[in-house]
Design a protein around this motif. Structure first.
Motif, PDB file in Angstrom:
ATOM      1  N   THR A  76       0.822  -1.371   0.036  1.00  0.00           N
ATOM      2  CA  THR A  76      -0.052  -0.044   0.045  1.00  0.00           C
ATOM      3  C   THR A  76       0.898   1.112  -0.197  1.00  0.00           C
ATOM      4  O   THR A  76       0.409   2.103  -0.646  1.00  0.00           O
ATOM      5  CB  THR A  76      -1.013   0.050   1.258  1.00  0.00           C
ATOM      6  OG1 THR A  76      -1.886  -1.210   1.239  1.00  0.00           O
ATOM      7  CG2 THR A  76      -1.629   1.380   1.374  1.00  0.00           C
ATOM      8  N   PHE A 102       1.208   4.069  -2.863  1.00  0.00           N
ATOM      9  CA  PHE A 102       0.528   5.450  -2.365  1.00  0.00           C
ATOM     10  C   PHE A 102       1.776   6.278  -2.839  1.00  0.00           C
ATOM     11  O   PHE A 102       1.772   7.372  -3.447  1.00  0.00           O
ATOM     12  CB  PHE A 102       0.471   5.551  -0.974  1.00  0.00           C
ATOM     13  CG  PHE A 102       0.343   7.033  -0.593  1.00  0.00           C
ATOM     14  CD1 PHE A 102      -0.808   7.767  -0.727  1.00  0.00           C
ATOM     15  CD2 PHE A 102       1.042   7.677   0.325  1.00  0.00           C
ATOM     16  CE1 PHE A 102      -1.097   9.023  -0.428  1.00  0.00           C
ATOM     17  CE2 PHE A 102       1.190   9.136   0.773  1.00  0.00           C
ATOM     18  CZ  PHE A 102      -0.115   9.394   0.546  1.00  0.00           C
ATOM     19  N   LEU A 108      -4.826   7.378  -1.386  1.00  0.00           N
ATOM     20  CA  LEU A 108      -4.414   6.285  -0.340  1.00  0.00           C
ATOM     21  C   LEU A 108      -5.542   5.219  -0.384  1.00  0.00           C
ATOM     22  O   LEU A 108      -5.329   4.059  -0.504  1.00  0.00           O
ATOM     23  CB  LEU A 108      -4.268   6.984   0.986  1.00  0.00           C
ATOM     24  CG  LEU A 108      -4.247   5.891   2.144  1.00  0.00           C
ATOM     25  CD1 LEU A 108      -2.696   5.236   1.870  1.00  0.00           C
ATOM     26  CD2 LEU A 108      -4.094   6.599   3.117  1.00  0.00           C
ATOM     27  N   LYS A 109      -6.900   5.812  -0.412  1.00  0.00           N
ATOM     28  CA  LYS A 109      -8.072   4.684  -0.475  1.00  0.00           C
ATOM     29  C   LYS A 109      -8.076   4.038  -1.871  1.00  0.00           C
ATOM     30  O   LYS A 109      -8.618   2.910  -1.727  1.00  0.00           O
ATOM     31  CB  LYS A 109      -9.313   5.471  -0.129  1.00  0.00           C
ATOM     32  CG  LYS A 109      -9.192   6.171   1.297  1.00  0.00           C
ATOM     33  CD  LYS A 109     -10.625   6.647   1.521  1.00  0.00           C
ATOM     34  CE  LYS A 109     -10.686   7.846   1.044  1.00  0.00           C
ATOM     35  NZ  LYS A 109     -11.936   8.798   1.436  1.00  0.00           N
ATOM     36  N   THR A 151      -5.690   2.939  -3.420  1.00  0.00           N
ATOM     37  CA  THR A 151      -4.862   1.841  -3.570  1.00  0.00           C
ATOM     38  C   THR A 151      -5.497   0.378  -3.474  1.00  0.00           C
ATOM     39  O   THR A 151      -5.069  -0.521  -3.928  1.00  0.00           O
ATOM     40  CB  THR A 151      -3.577   1.898  -2.510  1.00  0.00           C
ATOM     41  OG1 THR A 151      -4.276   1.897  -1.168  1.00  0.00           O
ATOM     42  CG2 THR A 151      -2.745   3.293  -2.827  1.00  0.00           C
ATOM     43  N   THR A 152      -6.638   0.377  -2.889  1.00  0.00           N
ATOM     44  CA  THR A 152      -7.303  -0.889  -2.490  1.00  0.00           C
ATOM     45  C   THR A 152      -7.721  -1.704  -3.976  1.00  0.00           C
ATOM     46  O   THR A 152      -7.780  -2.791  -4.057  1.00  0.00           O
ATOM     47  CB  THR A 152      -8.401  -1.011  -1.684  1.00  0.00           C
ATOM     48  OG1 THR A 152      -9.266   0.055  -2.090  1.00  0.00           O
ATOM     49  CG2 THR A 152      -7.868  -0.313  -0.299  1.00  0.00           C
ATOM     50  N   ASN A 208      -1.867  -5.634  -1.426  1.00  0.00           N
ATOM     51  CA  ASN A 208      -1.747  -4.577  -0.521  1.00  0.00           C
ATOM     52  C   ASN A 208      -2.664  -4.528   0.655  1.00  0.00           C
ATOM     53  O   ASN A 208      -3.245  -5.895   0.702  1.00  0.00           O
ATOM     54  CB  ASN A 208      -2.104  -3.204  -1.329  1.00  0.00           C
ATOM     55  CG  ASN A 208      -3.335  -3.463  -1.930  1.00  0.00           C
ATOM     56  OD1 ASN A 208      -4.399  -3.130  -1.547  1.00  0.00           O
ATOM     57  ND2 ASN A 208      -3.085  -3.835  -3.424  1.00  0.00           N
ATOM     58  N   LEU A 209      -3.076  -3.687   1.500  1.00  0.00           N
ATOM     59  CA  LEU A 209      -4.027  -3.866   2.526  1.00  0.00           C
ATOM     60  C   LEU A 209      -5.459  -4.425   2.025  1.00  0.00           C
ATOM     61  O   LEU A 209      -6.147  -4.964   2.511  1.00  0.00           O
ATOM     62  CB  LEU A 209      -4.180  -2.532   3.344  1.00  0.00           C
ATOM     63  CG  LEU A 209      -3.093  -2.257   4.073  1.00  0.00           C
ATOM     64  CD1 LEU A 209      -3.060  -0.959   4.782  1.00  0.00           C
ATOM     65  CD2 LEU A 209      -2.761  -3.376   5.201  1.00  0.00           C
ATOM     66  N   GLY A 210      -5.665  -3.869   0.706  1.00  0.00           N
ATOM     67  CA  GLY A 210      -6.980  -4.357   0.294  1.00  0.00           C
ATOM     68  C   GLY A 210      -7.039  -5.819   0.102  1.00  0.00           C
ATOM     69  O   GLY A 210      -8.114  -6.423  -0.254  1.00  0.00           O
ATOM     70  N   PHE A 251      -6.362   2.301   7.752  1.00  0.00           N
ATOM     71  CA  PHE A 251      -6.534   3.291   6.895  1.00  0.00           C
ATOM     72  C   PHE A 251      -6.788   4.438   7.545  1.00  0.00           C
ATOM     73  O   PHE A 251      -6.546   5.741   7.150  1.00  0.00           O
ATOM     74  CB  PHE A 251      -7.418   2.651   5.854  1.00  0.00           C
ATOM     75  CG  PHE A 251      -6.893   2.178   4.518  1.00  0.00           C
ATOM     76  CD1 PHE A 251      -6.385   3.037   3.630  1.00  0.00           C
ATOM     77  CD2 PHE A 251      -7.009   0.906   4.463  1.00  0.00           C
ATOM     78  CE1 PHE A 251      -6.146   2.472   2.580  1.00  0.00           C
ATOM     79  CE2 PHE A 251      -6.576   0.029   3.340  1.00  0.00           C
ATOM     80  CZ  PHE A 251      -6.219   1.014   2.418  1.00  0.00           C
TER      81      PHE A 251
END
Length: 215
Positions: free
Chosen positions: A18, A22, A154-155, A157-158, A167-169, A193
């Motif tokens: 992530t 970003f 940033l959001k 990126t999911t 990534n975090l998603g 997040f």
């Protein structure tokens, strides 16, 4: 907490992925956005036309379709195998650059026209006027909207999780294979997040305070 402590390898890989998306996408978006934003206010009609075409085309295309283009159309076109992470950075950067460009353009429009005219009267070129007179003032006025653009980045990126980018998603899908409770995984992702967004908000306030004093 066991969801994190028992799976630190996946959480770490997701966080690193992530952050790469970003910072890599943000740097590309900032550089390209400044260039396109300058083109949008350029006295050269062709430059304005190209900038307008780029912004209107990319900004009105869903981000998922942009990812599809980079993931499934670009590698066969170039006949190369490209790391999905690199493609994700490129897709996010090129997409976000349209919003950066419009934010920069709005900041440029806040600078009094007389200042640019006075600089041109002194013999400065368009590039010198933009770099030395207009852009420094424009950046100060666009800190809040620019930070909103980067929070959205940033959001976004999911979205890369659906295109083989770790990534975090994508943490939920990996941990579901280990039998972890998906609801708690999603909640922890949301907490991370929120923490990252709060960090960006703190950075925004710091920059606003610092540059407000120097005016």
């Amino acid at each position: 907490m066991n969801i994190i402590t028992d799976n630190t390898d996946i959480w770490w890989d997701g966080l690193v992925g992530t952050l790469i998306l970003f910072f890599g996408g943000g740097l590309l978006a900032l550089v390209l956005g400044i260039i396109v934003g300058g083109m949008r206010v350029s006295p050269i009609p062709i430059a304005r036309g190209v900038g307008t075409l780029y912004v209107n085309t990319i900004r009105n295309t869903p981000l998922t379709l942009v990812f599809f283009g980079f993931a499934f159309a670009l590698p066969p076109l170039l006949q190369l195998r490209i790391d999905p992470l690199i493609l994700g950075v490129a897709a996010l950067g090129i997409y976000t650059a349209t919003y950066v460009a419009e934010t920069i353009r709005s900041g440029i429009n806040t600078v009094p026209v007389g200042q640019a005219e006075a600089a041109r009267a002194l013999g400065l070129t368009f590039g010198q006027v933009m770099g030395s007179v207009v852009m420094p003032q424009a950046f100060r006025s666009v800190i809040p909207p620019m930070m909103s653009v980067f929070i959205a980045l940033l959001k976004n990126t999911t979205v890369a999780a659906g295109f083989s980018v770790i990534n975090l998603g994508s943490v939920r899908s990996y941990l579901s294979e280990r039998g972890e409770n998906q609801l708690f995984v999603i909640l922890w992702v949301a907490v991370i997040f929120v923490a990252l967004v709060l960090l960006l908000s703190w950075l925004q306030r710091s920059l606003e305070t610092r540059w407000r004093v120097t005016r």
